[in-house]
Design an enzyme around this catalytic site. Structure first.
Site, short mmCIF file in Angstrom:
data_model
loop_
_atom_site.label_atom_id
_atom_site.label_comp_id
_atom_site.label_asym_id
_atom_site.label_seq_id
_atom_site.Cartn_x
_atom_site.Cartn_y
_atom_site.Cartn_z
N HIS A 124 0.87 -1.18 0.00
CA HIS A 124 0.00 0.00 0.00
C HIS A 124 0.91 1.23 0.00
CE1 HIS A 124 -2.85 2.91 1.78
NE2 HIS A 124 -3.82 2.07 1.54
N ASP A 201 3.06 -4.56 7.78
CA ASP A 201 1.86 -3.75 7.65
C ASP A 201 0.68 -4.69 7.88
OD1 ASP A 201 -0.37 -2.41 6.83
OD2 ASP A 201 0.49 -1.65 4.97
N GLN A 204 -4.54 -4.89 7.00
CA GLN A 204 -5.57 -5.82 6.53
C GLN A 204 -5.61 -7.09 7.36
OE1 GLN A 204 -7.84 -5.28 4.15
NE2 GLN A 204 -7.01 -3.27 3.66
N LYS A 227 -10.31 -0.55 10.16
CA LYS A 227 -10.54 -1.73 9.34
C LYS A 227 -10.89 -2.94 10.20
CE LYS A 227 -7.88 0.14 5.59
NZ LYS A 227 -6.62 0.18 4.85
N CYS A 365 -4.44 2.54 -3.78
CA CYS A 365 -3.19 2.99 -3.15
C CYS A 365 -2.07 1.97 -3.35
CB CYS A 365 -3.36 3.27 -1.66
SG CYS A 365 -4.53 4.57 -1.33
C1 LIG Z 1 -5.67 0.92 4.84
C2 LIG Z 1 -4.29 0.46 4.71
C3 LIG Z 1 -3.23 1.25 5.14
C4 LIG Z 1 -3.42 2.64 5.67
O1 LIG Z 1 -4.05 2.65 6.91
P1 LIG Z 1 -4.81 3.96 7.42
O2 LIG Z 1 -5.21 3.60 8.79
O3 LIG Z 1 -5.98 4.13 6.51
O4 LIG Z 1 -3.87 5.08 7.38
C5 LIG Z 1 -1.95 0.73 5.02
N1 LIG Z 1 -1.74 -0.49 4.53
C6 LIG Z 1 -2.74 -1.28 4.12
C7 LIG Z 1 -2.42 -2.65 3.61
C8 LIG Z 1 -4.04 -0.84 4.18
O5 LIG Z 1 -5.02 -1.63 3.76
#
Ligand SMILES: *Cc1c(COP(=O)(O)O)cnc(C)c1O
Length: 407
Positions: A124, A201, A204, A227, A365
């Site tokens: 992302h 990260d 998700q 999320k 993104c």
């Molecule tokens: C949504 C997302 C982000 C960003 O997170 P925010 O809390 O919206 O800043 C980063 N990495 C992944 C894989 C995402 O899905």
């Protein structure tokens, strides 16, 4: 006893799910962008604000103490959620993006020209751009690891990308486009053998997988509240105690210091060292409530339900002429990205909206991944705990209609 996945009772807790869109029942399949919030989350934030709200820490009065207790209790919930050893290793941020910026900024002072950061092609932008800053400003070199035709990370290429110059491996635990789940424990093992730190990260994966940062042995793990059925404006980053001791603070301000003089300052201990200013108090408490809410269920029941819904959608779209699914890696999460020959994803999403079906269209993104896939955008349906089989039917029916109109 875990709460069963009884969709009627679950959906009743999400007021928004009973609304209509364009005269049709809402079918919300944009969960990978942001999930809806149950009453448990909405109510806790409202109740806190109505009954025991003040600024946190340093307080002498009752409301300040009660608010601090609730805020710190949320930190403990996040700790337990990912099995971190200590609450002092959990830093609240305003989201996943700020969490990654916090780490990237924190190591910036240690970057020498030529130092390498290893990323995957499916990251992302939140897990790309902060590292690009280190390239632009400090001469770091970004190394990219590809995915194979199914969307699985090429582990041989990953291992080959590492060198003694690698400072950081920053890779998603689950792709927001392909749904690919990476082998995080193995990535850490390989990265540590090369002397690099690892950041996952988990924006998700946080909602779909059982996370155990001790088992993964990673240095940093990033979560976002919105999320996992929590509010926006809140996220967290776990950092190993040793990593946080080295990491420089990202922002300066109140709460993150110990002593401030005219020519000198000393810092507070982690996690406070990384939480300058008034934090998103109510949002952190809402995040904790979202974790409690999710914890009622057995994670394997949640996964099984999401997988069944995904599989039903996948089986149905495969029969559509000219439709290509992006991401079929084994063990992937409930994210269905696809392209249809001759139909622009934006047009598809717009027509689906007329039928009340919310999907996302665009580059998600993840422009380097779009480039790799040879598309400028995809359509994406992403599933959550509250989605039903009949919603999949409505989605597929609308998709057929949209395709008929566009082609
Ligand atoms: C949504 C997302 C982000 C960003 O997170 P925010 O809390 O919206 O800043 C980063 N990495 C992944 C894989 C995402 O899905």
């Amino acid at each position: 006893m875990a709460r069963p996945i009884d969709l009627e009772s679950i959906r009743a807790e999400f007021p928004i799910l009973s609304r209509e869109v364009n005269g049709k029942p809402l079918v919300y399949l944009d969960n990978a962008a942001s999930a809806q919030k149950p009453n448990a989350v909405l109510d806790v934030m409202s109740d806190q604000a109505r009954t025991a709200y003040a600024n946190v820490h340093r307080g002498i009065h009752t409301l300040a103490n009660e608010t601090t207790e609730a805020y710190e209790a949320a930190r403990e919930k996040v700790r337990a959620f990912i099995n971190a050893p200590s609450v002092n290793e959990i830093i609240f941020t305003k989201g996943g993006t700020e969490a990654i910026n916090l780490v990237a900024n924190g190591i910036a002072g240690d970057i020498q020209p030529g130092d390498e950061i290893v990323l995957s092609i499916m990251e992302h932008h939140s897990n790309i751009v902060p590292w690009h800053f280190l390239r632009e400003r400090y001469g770091a070199v970004l190394k990219w690891v590809n995915v194979d035709d199914t969307g699985a990370l090429d582990m041989a290429a990953f291992e080959a990308a590492l060198s003694e110059k690698t400072k950081m491996v920053a890779i998603t635990h689950m792709s927001n486009v392909l749904g690919t789940v990476t082998d995080a424990a193995e990535i850490t093992r390989i990265a540590h053998a090369a002397g690099a730190e690892v950041l996952f990260d988990g924006c998700q994966s946080g909602v779909h997988l059982d996370i155990d940062v001790q088992a993964l042995d990673c240095d940093y793990y990033v979560l976002t509240g919105h999320k996992i059925y929590g509010p926006t404006g809140i996220g967290a980053v776990y950092g190993k105690a040793e990593a946080l001791a080295r990491l420089r603070p990202f922002q300066g301000g109140g709460e993150m210091i110990e002593i401030v003089e005219r020519e000198r300052l000393t810092y507070n201990e982690a996690p406070h060292k990384f939480e300058a200013g008034t934090p998103p108090i109510l949002q952190a408490i809402g995040f904790g409530a979202a974790i409690d809410w999710l914890n009622q269920f057995d994670n394997s029941d949640v996964l099984a339900h999401e997988h069944a819904i995904y599989q039903k959608a996948y089986d149905a779209v495969r029969g559509i002429n000219g439709l290509r699914v992006h991401g079929t890696a084994e063990g992937k999460g409930a994210v269905l990205s696809f392209s249809i020959d001759g139909a622009h994803p934006h047009d598809l999403a717009q027509i689906l909206d007329r039928y009340g079906v919310a999907i996302r269209a665009g580059h998600h993104c993840a422009q380097p991944l779009m480039d790799h896939l040879g598309v400028s955008a995809t359509a994406r349906a992403s599933f959550a705990l509250y989605n039903t089989e009949s919603e999949v039917d409505a989605f597929i029916e609308a998709l057929h209609k949209a395709r008929g109109m566009l082609i």
